[in-house]
Structure formats: C-alpha cells, structure tokens
Scaffold this motif. Structure first.
Motif, PDB file in Angstrom:
ATOM      1  N   GLN A   1       0.828  -0.893   0.377  1.00  0.00           N
ATOM      2  CA  GLN A   1       0.159   0.132   0.189  1.00  0.00           C
ATOM      3  C   GLN A   1       0.830   1.053  -0.407  1.00  0.00           C
ATOM      4  OE1 GLN A   1      -3.305   0.557   2.899  1.00  0.00           O
ATOM      5  NE2 GLN A   1      -4.233  -1.523   1.557  1.00  0.00           N
ATOM      6  N   ASP A   2       2.027   0.894   0.830  1.00  0.00           N
ATOM      7  CA  ASP A   2       2.979   1.949   0.807  1.00  0.00           C
ATOM      8  C   ASP A   2       3.357   2.416  -0.653  1.00  0.00           C
ATOM      9  OD1 ASP A   2       4.672   4.590   1.419  1.00  0.00           O
ATOM     10  OD2 ASP A   2       5.000   3.281   3.499  1.00  0.00           O
ATOM     11  N   ALA A   3       3.134   4.067  -1.357  1.00  0.00           N
ATOM     12  CA  ALA A   3       4.068   3.964  -2.773  1.00  0.00           C
ATOM     13  C   ALA A   3       4.738   4.944  -1.945  1.00  0.00           C
ATOM     14  CB  ALA A   3       3.586   4.734  -3.726  1.00  0.00           C
ATOM     15  N   GLY A   4       5.089   5.627  -1.344  1.00  0.00           N
ATOM     16  CA  GLY A   4       5.797   6.861  -0.432  1.00  0.00           C
ATOM     17  C   GLY A   4       5.033   7.864  -0.395  1.00  0.00           C
ATOM     18  N   LEU A   5       5.735   9.687  -1.452  1.00  0.00           N
ATOM     19  CA  LEU A   5       4.990  10.444  -1.837  1.00  0.00           C
ATOM     20  C   LEU A   5       3.985  10.518  -2.525  1.00  0.00           C
ATOM     21  CD1 LEU A   5       8.916  12.118  -2.046  1.00  0.00           C
ATOM     22  CD2 LEU A   5       7.004  12.427  -0.247  1.00  0.00           C
ATOM     23  N   PRO A   6       3.001  11.189  -2.494  1.00  0.00           N
ATOM     24  CA  PRO A   6       3.054  12.360  -1.109  1.00  0.00           C
ATOM     25  C   PRO A   6       2.696  11.843  -0.356  1.00  0.00           C
ATOM     26  CG  PRO A   6       1.266  13.050  -2.791  1.00  0.00           C
ATOM     27  CD  PRO A   6       1.925  11.533  -3.176  1.00  0.00           C
ATOM     28  N   GLN A   7       1.989  11.003   0.214  1.00  0.00           N
ATOM     29  CA  GLN A   7       1.012  11.319   1.388  1.00  0.00           C
ATOM     30  C   GLN A   7       2.298  10.676   2.069  1.00  0.00           C
ATOM     31  OE1 GLN A   7      -0.239   9.389  -1.492  1.00  0.00           O
ATOM     32  NE2 GLN A   7      -1.983   9.928  -1.456  1.00  0.00           N
ATOM     33  N   GLY A   8       3.334   9.995   2.096  1.00  0.00           N
ATOM     34  CA  GLY A   8       4.120   8.778   3.073  1.00  0.00           C
ATOM     35  C   GLY A   8       5.554  10.100   2.752  1.00  0.00           C
ATOM     36  N   THR A   9       6.755   8.649   2.691  1.00  0.00           N
ATOM     37  CA  THR A   9       7.468   9.643   2.780  1.00  0.00           C
ATOM     38  C   THR A   9       8.865   8.523   1.821  1.00  0.00           C
ATOM     39  OG1 THR A   9       9.145   7.674   3.932  1.00  0.00           O
ATOM     40  CG2 THR A   9       7.780   9.393   4.665  1.00  0.00           C
ATOM     41  N   ALA A  10       9.434   8.801   0.816  1.00  0.00           N
ATOM     42  CA  ALA A  10       9.994   8.661  -0.109  1.00  0.00           C
ATOM     43  C   ALA A  10      10.801   7.389   0.281  1.00  0.00           C
ATOM     44  CB  ALA A  10      11.189   9.199  -0.689  1.00  0.00           C
ATOM     45  N   LYS A  11      11.684   7.648   1.418  1.00  0.00           N
ATOM     46  CA  LYS A  11      12.268   5.801   1.772  1.00  0.00           C
ATOM     47  C   LYS A  11      10.717   4.761   2.451  1.00  0.00           C
ATOM     48  CE  LYS A  11      14.796   3.600   5.723  1.00  0.00           C
ATOM     49  NZ  LYS A  11      13.610   2.834   5.728  1.00  0.00           N
ATOM     50  N   GLY A  12       9.662   5.360   2.002  1.00  0.00           N
ATOM     51  CA  GLY A  12       8.849   3.824   2.794  1.00  0.00           C
ATOM     52  C   GLY A  12       8.013   3.846   1.054  1.00  0.00           C
ATOM     53  N   GLY A  13       8.045   4.395   0.221  1.00  0.00           N
ATOM     54  CA  GLY A  13       7.931   4.270  -1.182  1.00  0.00           C
ATOM     55  C   GLY A  13       9.197   2.815  -1.902  1.00  0.00           C
TER      56      GLY A  13
END
Length: 374
Positions: free
Chosen positions: A60-72
């Motif tokens: 689910q975690d594609a990173g930006l913009p909702q999360g962080t680049a590292k997460g994606g």
C-alpha cells in the motif's frame, strides 16, 4: 522393456505444476481496483495469452506525497525481493520520481499512471493519467480556439505544477496567448486567501482562467467558494485534476478540463459491459477513466508477459517494448498502446481530450483540433 502405470499428467496438472507469475501492485489504490486488474489477467488466461497462473502481491505504501520517499522505496524492494516480474503503481508524480532510479537498478518494469517527464529510464513505463506537456498543450489549444487572448494562471505548488507551468509558458508563447497574471498557492491555502488571489487575477483583465496542478482545493470546494466570494465566473480550464469530478460534480461546475473518459470510444463501453457481466455491478468510481486505466495497465503487463522472450524483468521489459497497436479502454476512439526500446510513453493517439461540467453533469467537450498556427 520397462513399463509404468503412472498416468500422463493432464493439462490442468501441468498448469498447476508451473510456478505462478508474481506481479506487484504499489499503492493504496490498487486494492480498490483489484477486480479490474484481475479481469485483465483472467481474460488473458481465457484467451490463451497467459500460459500459467498468476499471483498478485500488494504494497500500500507508494511513498510520496502521502508518506515518505523511503517508505515507497522499501515497499518497492519488498515486491522485487518477493520475485515480482513487473510492478504497477507509483502513480503519483512524487512517488514515481523517487522510484525511477530504483526500478532501473532492479531491472524490474514499473508501469505507472504518472504524468511527469522525470519518470524515465529502461524500466520505467507510463500509461499516464495525464501528461505534463500534453495537458498544457491541450489547454492552450482550447484557449486559442475559444478566442481567449489573455489568461490568468493559478499554479498550486507541487513537483508536477512546476513542469506544467514550464510547458504552459512554452505553448502560450507558441500560440501567442498573453499571460495576464500568475498566482501561486499551496494545499493549505484557505478560501479567503484563495479569494484574494482570484481578486488579483481578475484585476489583471484576463479573459480566461487556467489551473495548473493537483485538484485537492477544487475537490474540497475551496475553489468554488473562493470564486463565488469574489463573484467571478470566467471561462476556465484545468489539467487532468479535472478527473476528480467523481468526488463531486458540483465543485467543478463551469470548468472545462482534460479528461480520459470518452463516450466515443467503443472499447470503454465494452469494458464496462464485460465488467458488469463478470462482477454484477459497475466498477468503483464509474463513470470515470480510472477503472479503465487500471485495466489498461494490467492488460499491458499481460501482453508484455506474452511477448517476453524469457520470464525475467529484462524479458518482460522487452515484451512491453514489442507491443504495437494494442487497443486501449482509456481515451478517445483512436487511442492505442505501443512501445519501443526508447519509447516508454505507451499511450498513442487521442488519449487525452476535453470534458466539461455543466449543471452538475459531465459533458464531452471534444477531441484535440489543431489551430491554424500549426
């Protein structure tokens, strides 16, 4: 002579003995469109295009913009490490930019809906939900054909807005449209602040308004409230942020925008009929281009697998590059999908066009028509 009583394996037995193809889906939206992407793969099996089972893996975690680049990045590598031969997703510009180098280094095709020119490389493929160059080109073309000579611009800050603005300036210069004034905003701009900016734009004596960027403030109702606050109802056009009309047509009343749901495309209608026959209800968000776009991405991966010389990431990349004139559900009646070794923008033809919201309903505003300036 040696004999055996072992029965000859059936086709089903041989099918089950083959390890499934693993395909990754990166982003929270994919579980909402799981039926569309499974339909593309199931139809591929039914037509004999896929010759083995498939398995979907979701992150689910594609990173930006909702999360962080590292997460994606971490989520992408989990899919790669699990053995995925191709990955669909990183659909936001910010996410796609952050992941491009990782897809190229991992040698696993990443097929995205993003519209940015900064997502490129050997393993980056785009079936865009818009395009940073084509959106502004269509917008300025519309302004020219409507006889507008001075345009006011709202440029919400985001990575894609910077690209939009550069192309918009270029197209205005080419078609001799004057930019009367520009106002920059952020996603936290209030209705009162937005109204003040609209007041400045109106005072610049513009005869049209252009919105270059994401549509969060449009969908929230802030844009409509701000326009009403200053009693301004100009001819206006926006990017593919327009496609968020699905969250509330009333918020986009009066806007023309760049769209991908075309009533003149018969494949969009047959896709809908097949979906309803298979699942007994409309796709989520229907009528809207995104369910068809999700299907097109999955169908492209299926065709890439079919054309792959070997079932590896590089093999699937080569398979996608060998697609030619594949009919598309998304876009206008002449939209098709094709690639090449240095051509990873896969939509071809009239894949972006115009829509309008009038009286709370979506209307088809037409396909691109060249002006005398070209």
């Amino acid at each position: 002579m040696t004999t055996t009583n072992a029965a000859t394996p059936s086709i089903e037995d041989r099918w089950l003995r083959l390890a499934p193809i693993k395909i990754g889906w990166l982003g929270m939206e994919w579980e909402r469109f799981e039926r569309e992407i499974r339909m593309a793969f199931d139809e591929g099996i039914e037509r004999g295009v896929l010759d083995r089972r498939y398995e979907f893996l979701f992150e689910q975690d594609a990173g930006l913009p909702q999360g962080t680049a590292k997460g994606g990045v971490d989520a992408f590598h989990r899919l790669v490490d699990a053995g995925c031969l191709a990955i669909g997703g990183a659909n936001y510009t910010d996410s796609a930019i952050a992941l491009a180098d990782h897809a190229n280094a991992a040698q696993v095709p990443l097929v995205s809906m993003c519209g940015t020119d900064m997502f490129h490389g050997e393993y980056c493929f785009r079936l865009g939900n818009g395009d940073v160059g084509i959106d502004p080109g269509l917008m300025v073309n519309w302004l020219k054909r409507q006889g507008h000579k001075r345009v006011a611009v709202v440029a919400p800050w985001s990575p894609i807005s910077e690209e939009y603005f550069r192309f918009f300036l270029q197209e205005c210069r080419r078609l001799k449209i004057s930019i009367a004034a520009v106002e920059h905003i952020t996603n936290t701009t209030t209705v009162d602040e937005l109204a003040a900016k609209f007041d400045v734009l109106r005072a610049a004596n513009a005869d049209a308004l252009a919105w270059l960027g994401y549509g969060g403030l449009v969908v929230s109702g802030a844009v409509r409230s701000a326009l009403e606050k200053v009693d301004w109802d100009p001819p206006r056009i926006m990017t593919t942020a327009f496609m968020q009309y699905i969250w509330g047509f009333e918020q986009l009343e009066g806007w023309v925008g760049i769209d991908q749901w075309c009533p003149q495309n018969p494949r969009m209608h047959t896709f809908h009929q097949r979906f309803v026959a298979r699942y007994g209800e409309d796709p989520w968000m229907w009528p809207n281009a995104i369910p068809g776009l999700a299907y097109d991405i999955a169908a492209t991966i299926v065709e890439g697998l079919h054309r792959a010389t070997v079932l590896t990431g590089p093999g699937v990349k080569q398979g996608i590059e060998r697609i030619r004139f594949m009919p598309a559900v998304t876009g206008g009646p002449n939209t098709h999908i094709a690639g090449g070794p240095f051509d990873h923008q896969l939509f071809k033809g009239d894949w972006l066009h115009y829509g309008r919201v009038r009286d709370g309903k979506l209307e088809f505003e037409g396909l691109f028509e060249p002006t005398d300036d070209y």
